[in-house]
Design an enzyme around this catalytic site. Structure first.
Site, PDB file in Angstrom:
ATOM      1  N   ASP A  16       0.848  -1.204   0.000  1.00 57.41           N
ATOM      2  CA  ASP A  16       0.000   0.000   0.000  1.00 57.41           C
ATOM      3  C   ASP A  16       0.879   1.247   0.000  1.00 57.41           C
ATOM      4  O   ASP A  16       2.055   1.193   0.379  1.00 57.41           O
ATOM      5  CB  ASP A  16      -0.946   0.005   1.202  1.00 57.41           C
ATOM      6  CG  ASP A  16      -0.208   0.137   2.529  1.00 57.41           C
ATOM      7  OD1 ASP A  16       0.693  -0.683   2.787  1.00 57.41           O
ATOM      8  OD2 ASP A  16      -0.517   1.063   3.297  1.00 57.41           O
TER       9      ASP A  16
ATOM     10  N   GLU B 157       0.164  -0.618   5.819  1.00 64.78           N
ATOM     11  CA  GLU B 157       1.189   0.026   6.641  1.00 64.78           C
ATOM     12  C   GLU B 157       1.038   1.535   6.661  1.00 64.78           C
ATOM     13  O   GLU B 157       1.185   2.175   7.712  1.00 64.78           O
ATOM     14  CB  GLU B 157       2.574  -0.362   6.133  1.00 64.78           C
ATOM     15  CG  GLU B 157       3.719  -0.038   7.101  1.00 64.78           C
ATOM     16  CD  GLU B 157       4.254   1.382   6.967  1.00 64.78           C
ATOM     17  OE1 GLU B 157       4.956   1.840   7.884  1.00 64.78           O
ATOM     18  OE2 GLU B 157       3.961   2.043   5.945  1.00 64.78           O
TER      19      GLU B 157
END
Length: 480
Positions: free
Chosen positions: A119, A185
């Site tokens: 991500d 994250e």
């Protein structure tokens, strides 16, 4: 990574490794990586094109597409047991999709877990980008695009290193390898702990390599051995039940943004040191970062005086740092002539090693309540938190990593402290207390992670792949 870090060099180590430095693996791995680099770079570009953002306010479909793309890369690399897994958040909504795959260890061989995240951060102000954020562009030896460095390059470094080692070592590769590519994250890893608890045995390893940090500078590799912790939250101020006309009622009462600004001003002393009582702060950094280097790396404008006291290294590494990262108030374009009843700000507090996050959060709460300006109603809402981290630099894995980095770059690697935070590392150390954790990365001071014009230095990216391949080969040969 949760923030753009600044690294401090510590005690450089040599690169010699008796019995291995002369081994032909180095050149064989280098040749394999060079031959495959173009293909790996194209795959990285394809990943950059996917805007997988795990923030709740963004569409989830691209994030799931990103996980599928990463899973396909692992399958193409010949890794087995590829799975896309997720845990629900406390509110019942799904967490970010993680990609997990593994190769079982031969008898007597250790297992290494390779972590990165797929991500990315939102783009922010698009007008600040010189290229399209989700179109990877090569320019002057760098690759530009959101996630090009943080942290899709980390994913590709893991995959490319594994591919090279598999090709060169063939049937002699007995090392167990697990890939764990997180999908949330940049949103604070809200389900990381529950994910570990649900998959504890699947992710168990002897060594964990977290490829989400930075090197000291272009041409000089680093192993990150220290990270600051983090707490964040929101501070709200209310002075009126509702907005009123600033001409009819202004004067006897101050508006909420003004009072919130006064409260925020109490968070630092006149020198710019964090002024919250009870926080750990040490001026103990063993080296100094020249002010000119810091100003250049951080893009500080001429004439702006640096904040805080003590060495710049300590201010970045062993002292707390507090920033206001959000402010709720009407925009200038939509402002009306009223006294605003409420205002809210989000703070981010970096914690020095040795600081307990719970105690730090309580210290901030006490400070804002005691310093409520003009008797305003102050609300404090705690947010995320994460522990600081320090690694055992004498461990076999750390020694192997320092050797591999120096061998790949051709110059001694340095140990670094990082001003940023990777809060989930505390969960890893708690869940796996005997594991050796290595924090590496592909970034450099000009990578601009989280900012506009994020980029990756392609020369150092190639060396990072070689360093990890050498690390895998050495642990495979020598164990721990």
């Amino acid at each position: 990574m949760t923030s753009s870090p600044t690294a401090m060099p510590q005690n450089p180590k040599g690169t010699a490794s008796p019995g291995l430095a002369e081994n032909s693996w180095t050149e064989e791995l280098r040749s394999s990586i060079d031959q495959d680099f173009g293909r790996m770079l194209e795959r990285l570009k394809n990943l950059v094109a996917i805007p997988g953002i795990a923030w709740p306010s963004f569409e989830r479909a691209p994030l799931e597409r990103s996980a599928e793309a990463v899973a396909d890369l692992l399958r193409d690399a010949g890794v087995g047991n590829v799975q896309i897994l997720a845990c629900d958040k406390p509110d019942g909504t799904p967490g970010g999709p993680a990609v997990v795959a593994s190769r079982a260890a031969a008898e007597g061989k250790p297992t290494i877990l390779l972590y990165a995240h797929h991500d990315v951060q939102p783009t922010g102000d698009r007008s600040l980008w010189e290229t399209e954020p989700f179109l990877a562009v090569e320019k002057d030896g760098r690759l530009y695009g959101r996630g090009a460095a943080d942290d899709k390059a980390g994913i590709m470094a893991h995959i490319a290193a594994y591919a090279a080692v598999s090709e060169v070592l063939g049937s002699t590769l007995g090392l167990g390898v697990t890939f764990f590519f997180e999908g949330e994250e940049e949103a604070g890893s809200p389900t990381f702990r529950s994910f570990l608890e649900a998959n504890q045995e699947l992710l168990r390893a002897d060594v964990i390599v977290v490829a989400d940090s930075s090197n000291w500078k272009v041409g000089t590799p680093a192993l990150t051995t220290s990270l600051r912790g983090l707490v964040d939250g929101t501070i709200g101020v209310q002075v009126l039940e509702h907005a009123v006309h600033s001409g009819m009622y202004g004067g006897p009462v101050l508006d909420a943004p003004t009072l919130l600004s006064r409260l925020i001003a109490t968070l630092h002393d006149d020198e710019g040191n964090v002024a919250i009582e009870g926080l750990v702060a040490k001026d103990t950094a063993a080296v100094e970062l020249p002010e000119a280097d810091y100003r250049a790396d951080a893009s500080v404008l001429d004439g702006v005086r640096l904040a805080g006291s003590g060495s710049i290294a300590s201010r970045l590494w062993t002292k707390p740092a507090l920033s206001i990262i959000g402010f709720d108030a009407p925009s200038v374009e939509s402002a009306s002539n009223t006294l605003l009843p409420t205002a809210r700000a989000k703070f981010s507090l970096r914690l020095a090693p040795g600081q307990d996050p719970g105690e730090a959060m309580d210290a901030v709460r006490r400070h804002v309540e005691v310093n409520a300006p003009f008797g305003a109603k102050v609300t404090f809402t705690p947010g995320e938190s994460g522990n600081p981290f320090q690694t055992d630099t004498s461990s076999p894995a750390a020694s192997a990593a320092m050797w591999a980095l120096g061998e790949a770059w051709g110059v001694p690697a340095v140990e670094t402290g990082i001003g940023g935070s990777i809060p989930f590392i505390a969960d890893l150390t708690e869940m796996y207390p005997d594991v050796q954790i290595l924090v590496t990365g592909v970034e450099d001071p000009d990578s601009r992670a989280h900012s506009a014009n994020e980029s990756l230095h392609l020369g150092d990216f190639r060396k990072a792949i070689l360093a990890e391949a050498l690390l895998l080969a050495r642990i495979n040969a020598e164990g721990l």
